[in-house]
Design a protein around this motif. Structure first.
Motif, mmCIF file in Angstrom:
data_model
loop_
_atom_site.group_PDB
_atom_site.id
_atom_site.type_symbol
_atom_site.label_atom_id
_atom_site.label_comp_id
_atom_site.label_asym_id
_atom_site.label_seq_id
_atom_site.Cartn_x
_atom_site.Cartn_y
_atom_site.Cartn_z
ATOM 1 N N TYR A 32 4.262 4.087 -1.186
ATOM 2 C CA TYR A 32 3.016 3.631 -0.568
ATOM 3 C C TYR A 32 3.120 2.171 -0.133
ATOM 4 C CZ TYR A 32 0.484 7.812 -2.194
ATOM 5 O OH TYR A 32 0.038 9.095 -2.403
ATOM 6 N N TRP A 68 -2.748 -1.034 -0.851
ATOM 7 C CA TRP A 68 -2.954 0.126 0.016
ATOM 8 C C TRP A 68 -4.322 0.720 -0.321
ATOM 9 C CZ3 TRP A 68 1.258 -0.276 -3.372
ATOM 10 C CH2 TRP A 68 1.091 0.348 -4.622
ATOM 11 N N LYS A 99 -2.139 10.042 1.088
ATOM 12 C CA LYS A 99 -1.527 9.428 2.266
ATOM 13 C C LYS A 99 -0.892 10.500 3.142
ATOM 14 C CE LYS A 99 -2.356 5.328 0.452
ATOM 15 N NZ LYS A 99 -3.250 5.868 -0.598
#
Length: 259
Positions: free
Chosen positions: A40, A200, A205
């Motif tokens: 990430y 993030w 995701k």
């Protein structure tokens, strides 16, 4: 007049920003090793495209193991190792760097390793006590082969024998002080550090494998690297024996850790 095709061949154009020629970054770890958080972190960059465990379906198909969501995983990915290698080593038309998140135990002996010379290899390690405690919550009666330590050393030594010393970082260091560790890692990769790597958005995701709903609950709730727990880990006698088997592999890799 500048030939735009020629420029795109040697540089990538990412949202109007010209970036250095794209590289492939293969990151090798075992499960429960902060590997998704690191994916990430890189995926948060505008110049990086991330791929999540591309050999997982191949691994399940070849071993017959009954992992959670097995049928979904088999349906979601190619099981042809040659096709997987060709796909993940291809350049993107948008010029972004390609980040591969790999589980070392997915790399079965039948998979050729010649493509490793075409990528920059990073090994992410974590103390066995932490890995085993986390893994055992999701998977009963883990074995050494489930954790990837031995295969990690085999892959590391294979690359080392080719004349290249791979990069090694420790998940504990990454959690404890992420910015300097990421800066050292980027420097070793010859990649400019970006502050985007430190945070993030919470939730899933686009780079997540289909198995994320089973394994990634904790990291989906995060917005950055979490400080490591200070609590001592209590393992059963059976898991303590597993830790003892894994420790020599971890200790060997730790001697190469980036400082």
């Amino acid at each position: 007049m500048i030939d735009r095709v020629q420029v795109r061949a040697s540089y990538g154009l990412v949202q109007g920003i010209r970036v250095a020629k794209a590289m492939h970054i293969a990151v090798w770890s075992g499960p429960r090793n902060i590997s998704t958080a690191l994916m990430y972190s890189f995926a948060s960059r505008k110049d990086v495209y991330a791929i999540d465990e591309p050999f997982y379906a191949h691994y399940l198909a070849q071993t017959g193991l009954l992992h959670p969501m097995r049928d979904d995983i088999l349906a979601s990915q190619s099981q042809d190792s040659a096709a997987i290698i060709e796909e993940i080593c291809a350049q993107r038309t948008d010029g972004r760097h390609i980040y591969h998140k790999h589980m070392t135990h997915h790399m079965l002996p039948s998979i050729p390793l010649d493509w490793l010379s075409r990528v920059k290899n990073v090994f992410l390690i974590r103390h066995p006590s932490q890995v085993i405690a986390s893994f055992a919550k999701k998977h009963q009666n883990p074995k050494l082969s489930d954790l990837g330590y031995e295969r990690q050393v085999e892959l590391f030594d294979h690359i080392l024998a080719s004349g290249t010393t791979p990069i090694v970082i420790d998940g504990h260091d990454l959690q404890s002080d992420p910015e300097p560790v990421l800066k050292r890692l980027c420097s070793a990769l010859e990649l400019a550090f970006s502050n985007d790597m430190l945070t993030w958005a919470s939730g899933g995701k686009s780079c997540d494998g289909i198995w994320a709903k089973h394994w990634y609950g904790s990291v989906h709730a995060s917005t950055g690297f979490r400080a490591p727990s200070q609590a001592s880990v209590a393992l059963s006698p059976e898991l303590q024996a597993l830790e003892a088997h894994a420790m020599p592999f971890y200790s060997y890799m730790n001697t190469y850790c980036l400082k």
